[in-house]
Design a protein around this motif. Structure first.
Motif, mmCIF file in Angstrom:
data_model
loop_
_atom_site.group_PDB
_atom_site.id
_atom_site.type_symbol
_atom_site.label_atom_id
_atom_site.label_comp_id
_atom_site.label_asym_id
_atom_site.label_seq_id
_atom_site.Cartn_x
_atom_site.Cartn_y
_atom_site.Cartn_z
ATOM 1 N N LEU A 1 0.770 -1.140 0.157
ATOM 2 C CA LEU A 1 -0.058 0.145 0.020
ATOM 3 C C LEU A 1 0.941 1.332 -0.118
ATOM 4 C CD1 LEU A 1 -2.782 1.331 0.187
ATOM 5 C CD2 LEU A 1 -2.622 0.987 2.471
ATOM 6 N N ALA A 2 2.184 1.239 0.768
ATOM 7 C CA ALA A 2 3.094 2.588 0.762
ATOM 8 C C ALA A 2 3.465 2.635 -0.553
ATOM 9 C CB ALA A 2 3.973 2.055 1.833
ATOM 10 N N ALA A 3 3.615 1.387 -1.260
ATOM 11 C CA ALA A 3 4.338 1.502 -2.651
ATOM 12 C C ALA A 3 3.250 2.100 -3.349
ATOM 13 C CB ALA A 3 4.853 0.343 -3.120
ATOM 14 N N GLU A 4 2.078 1.742 -3.313
ATOM 15 C CA GLU A 4 1.007 2.032 -4.283
ATOM 16 C C GLU A 4 0.639 3.762 -4.205
ATOM 17 O OE1 GLU A 4 -2.421 -0.041 -3.964
ATOM 18 O OE2 GLU A 4 -3.500 1.913 -4.294
ATOM 19 N N ARG A 5 0.922 3.867 -2.917
ATOM 20 C CA ARG A 5 0.633 5.547 -2.479
ATOM 21 C C ARG A 5 1.632 6.482 -2.540
ATOM 22 N NH1 ARG A 5 -4.580 7.074 -1.747
ATOM 23 N NH2 ARG A 5 -3.816 8.681 -0.317
ATOM 24 N N GLY A 6 2.741 5.782 -3.051
ATOM 25 C CA GLY A 6 4.050 6.821 -2.936
ATOM 26 C C GLY A 6 4.480 7.187 -1.684
ATOM 27 N N LEU A 7 4.226 6.442 -0.794
ATOM 28 C CA LEU A 7 4.707 6.993 0.641
ATOM 29 C C LEU A 7 6.239 6.522 1.069
ATOM 30 C CD1 LEU A 7 1.340 6.134 2.801
ATOM 31 C CD2 LEU A 7 2.143 8.360 1.693
ATOM 32 N N ALA A 8 6.822 7.262 1.855
ATOM 33 C CA ALA A 8 8.147 6.838 2.213
ATOM 34 C C ALA A 8 7.907 5.859 3.446
ATOM 35 C CB ALA A 8 8.935 8.186 2.667
ATOM 36 N N VAL A 9 8.844 4.779 3.677
ATOM 37 C CA VAL A 9 8.503 3.814 4.579
ATOM 38 C C VAL A 9 9.769 3.721 5.418
ATOM 39 C CG1 VAL A 9 8.428 1.521 4.904
ATOM 40 C CG2 VAL A 9 7.024 2.465 2.911
ATOM 41 N N VAL A 10 9.415 4.032 6.735
ATOM 42 C CA VAL A 10 10.697 4.016 7.763
ATOM 43 C C VAL A 10 10.591 2.655 8.398
ATOM 44 C CG1 VAL A 10 11.665 5.058 9.926
ATOM 45 C CG2 VAL A 10 10.464 6.496 7.852
#
Ligand SMILES: NC(=O)c1ccc[n+]([C@@H]2O[C@H](COP(=O)([O-])OP(=O)(O)OC[C@H]3O[C@@H](n4cnc5c(N)ncnc54)[C@H](OP(=O)(O)O)[C@@H]3O)[C@@H](O)[C@H]2O)c1
Lengths: 309, 227
Positions: A215-224
């Motif tokens: 989901l993070a990849a799909e939404r273009g979110l940075a992931v920590v």
């Protein structure tokens, strides 16, 4: 905004990203990296080194001059080895104050990608708490401000949106850990104007692979990624065993690098933030910023190996 | 399991040492007050006012630990410290109220009272000495040295155990409700001991449990006697 949507179909099987960001499947997997591994942090606008530093427990040392001096050395090593992202929280006792002290001693405020959190039940107390954090770090702005464990998130999100507008923060994130509240987390990821997410992912805790990472990849979110070593537990479980011979193929000289390369080779991960109080451990951890990364097949093999021990 | 303590043993011991240093010379005063309470609770010395005085000295210790230890100083390190601080102040208020209103009396010569005196004496004298002495005889670290020695009235663990011991010497039904917060702290100290590898906390937890069981047992016996 740079998004990875489309590039990353079926994350579980996807190949690793190369040092420069997005690379076609498989190709990057065995490519040696000369420069430290960086990842795009979309809303921030630039890349960040893929290994950062956490500060839960490790930087909560109060006024003890000896302990403070040791932490200065830990942070010195971090910067010298190419690190930038530092994560903390007002929940971590004196950690923010000690980080501020270390940054001042090293004169490295400009080099840090400063990430902290807002952590209070009261929306009204948020601005004061964040102003206090700025004073403790000695900074005018945080590159990432996260809502700690989703506490009072609706209220704080409004404040953060205004702060972003005003330039007091660069990007907005939310955090969780230990696999808790993933459903609520997902809902916020899907519907709210945030830039980054922080949660737990490591070679044993892979729940995030199912939904949060895609989901993070799909939404273009940075992931920590927090708890990359499940605190000390991964070492306790596996350190007495030898690294597999093929660990050399991905330039892992020790278990810390094995665990960290597993994490940062996931295509959706931006940065892992291991915490340490020791210079020697920081050296090991930062070693994961260079050398080859595993591809999807090798990642599977890494999991199989630790699960067989 | 999620460890709720935001510091490690090295930091805690360093904090305790710096706290002791900042407080000097309060330590002899705290020891003297503790010793006075112990003497007052001793049967042969127990006069009409001694129960009240014992409760007052205990209230003073709980108030200091709540304010001076948790709220003023430890809150910087641990987000739970304010909670502990207010709990210690609440116990101080209860003890002060009992001293003012309830005329607590010192117990006679029961076995419970004897164990109580021993536990209180242990908290006052043995706990602060145990770490440094064990260290001198080559025991592994885990309780700190002289600098971080835990004292009744200044640090929570010995204060809780000392209180439970003296409650075993005070007569009446009030002892049990007064024992609730000290017992809870004993358990928290046990968690600290377990999580940080500090055996001092485990000792406090184990002895607090012994005291609480004895208090409950005594109360039960008294209730049966009345029934
Ligand atoms: N909800 C949230 O927002 C949340 C929750 C959890 C964590 N976090 C963040 O994520 C960060 C990382 O998580 P964490 O600190 O819980 O756990 P972690 O990074 O998985 O583990 C830290 C532990 O690993 C040890 N360690 C580090 N490098 C090592 C090495 N090379 N060899 C052996 N041991 C090593 C450290 O001990 P030494 O000091 O001895 O090296 C420390 O005890 C936190 O510090 C915090 O900033 C956020």
């Amino acid at each position: 905004m740079l998004t990875r949507r489309g590039l990353l179909g079926g994350l579980g099987a996807a190949g690793a990203l190369g040092a420069t960001g997005l690379a076609p499947r498989g190709l990057a997997a065995r490519a040696a990296q000369a420069a430290p591994l960086t990842r795009p942090f979309p809303a921030y606008g630039g890349p960040v080194p893929a290994i950062g530093m956490g500060s839960w427990i490790t930087f909560n040392v109060g006024d003890d001059p000896g302990l403070r001096a040791q932490r200065v050395e830990v942070l010195r090593t971090f910067f010298e080895r190419g690190g930038r992202v530092i994560d903390s929280s007002p929940m971590y006792g004196t950690s923010e104050e000690v980080i501020g002290h270390c940054l001042a001693q090293l004169d490295r405020r400009e080099d840090a990608f400063a990430a902290t959190k807002v952590w209070t039940w009261s929306e009204d107390e948020g601005p004061e708490q964040m102003a206090n954090s700025r004073a403790l770090w000695g900074l005018e702005r945080f590159e990432l401000m996260q809502i700690h464990n989703l506490l009072e998130w609706q209220g704080h999100l409004e404040t953060l949106l205004a702060d972003k507008e005003a330039g007091r923060i660069g990007t907005i994130g939310i955090t969780t850990s230990h696999g808790s509240r993933h459903e609520a987390f997902e809902e916020i990821m899907a519907s709210q104007p945030i830039d980054a997410v922080q949660f737990t992912y490591n070679i044993l805790d892979r729940e995030a692979e199912r939904r949060l990472l895609p989901l993070a990849a799909e939404r273009g979110l940075a992931v920590v990624i927090n708890r990359p070593f499940r605190r000390k537990q991964l070492f306790r479980l596996f350190q007495q065993h030898p690294l597999p011979e093929w660990a050399a193929e991905i330039d892992c000289a020790n278990w810390a690098q094995f665990f960290l390369k597993f994490i940062v080779s996931h295509p959706a991960v931006t940065v892992a933030i291991p915490a340490t109080s020791q210079v020697a451990h920081m050296e090991e951890n930062m070693g994961a910023l260079t050398g080859r990364l595993p591809d999807a097949a090798l990642r599977r093999r890494m999991v199989d190996y630790v699960e067989s021990l | 399991m999620f460890r709720m303590l935001p510091y490690d043993a090295e930091v805690l011991l360093s904090f305790l040492a710096r706290y002791n240093e900042a407080l000097w010379p309060l330590q002899p005063l705290a020891l003297a007050l503790g010793a006075a309470a112990l003497l007052l609770a001793h049967r042969r010395l127990a006069g009409a006012w001694s129960g009240r005085l014992v409760a007052l000295v205990l209230a003073l210790g709980w108030a200091w630990v709540g304010w001076g230890f948790f709220l003023e100083r430890f809150a910087r390190f641990d987000f739970l410290a304010p909670l502990y601080g207010w709990a210690f102040l609440a116990e101080a208020a209860l003890l002060a109220a009992v001293a003012a209103l309830a005329r607590p009396r010192v117990e006679g010569s029961s076995a419970f009272a004897g164990v109580g005196l021993a536990l209180a004496g242990f908290a006052l004298v043995v706990l602060p000495l145990a770490g440094p002495l064990a260290g001198m005889f080559g025991a592994p670290p885990g309780a700190g040295g002289w600098a971080s020695a835990p004292l009744v009235g200044l640090m929570p663990g010995p204060t809780a155990l000392f209180t439970l011991g003296l409650l075993l010497r005070l007569q009446g039904r009030l002892a049990l409700p007064l024992a609730l917060l000290p017992l809870l702290w004993g358990l928290v100290a046990g968690y600290h001991g377990w999580a940080l590898g500090l055996w001092h906390g485990l000792v406090v937890a184990a002895l607090s449990l012994v005291a609480a069981v004895l208090l409950a047992w005594r109360q039960l016996g008294e209730a049966r006697g009345r029934g």
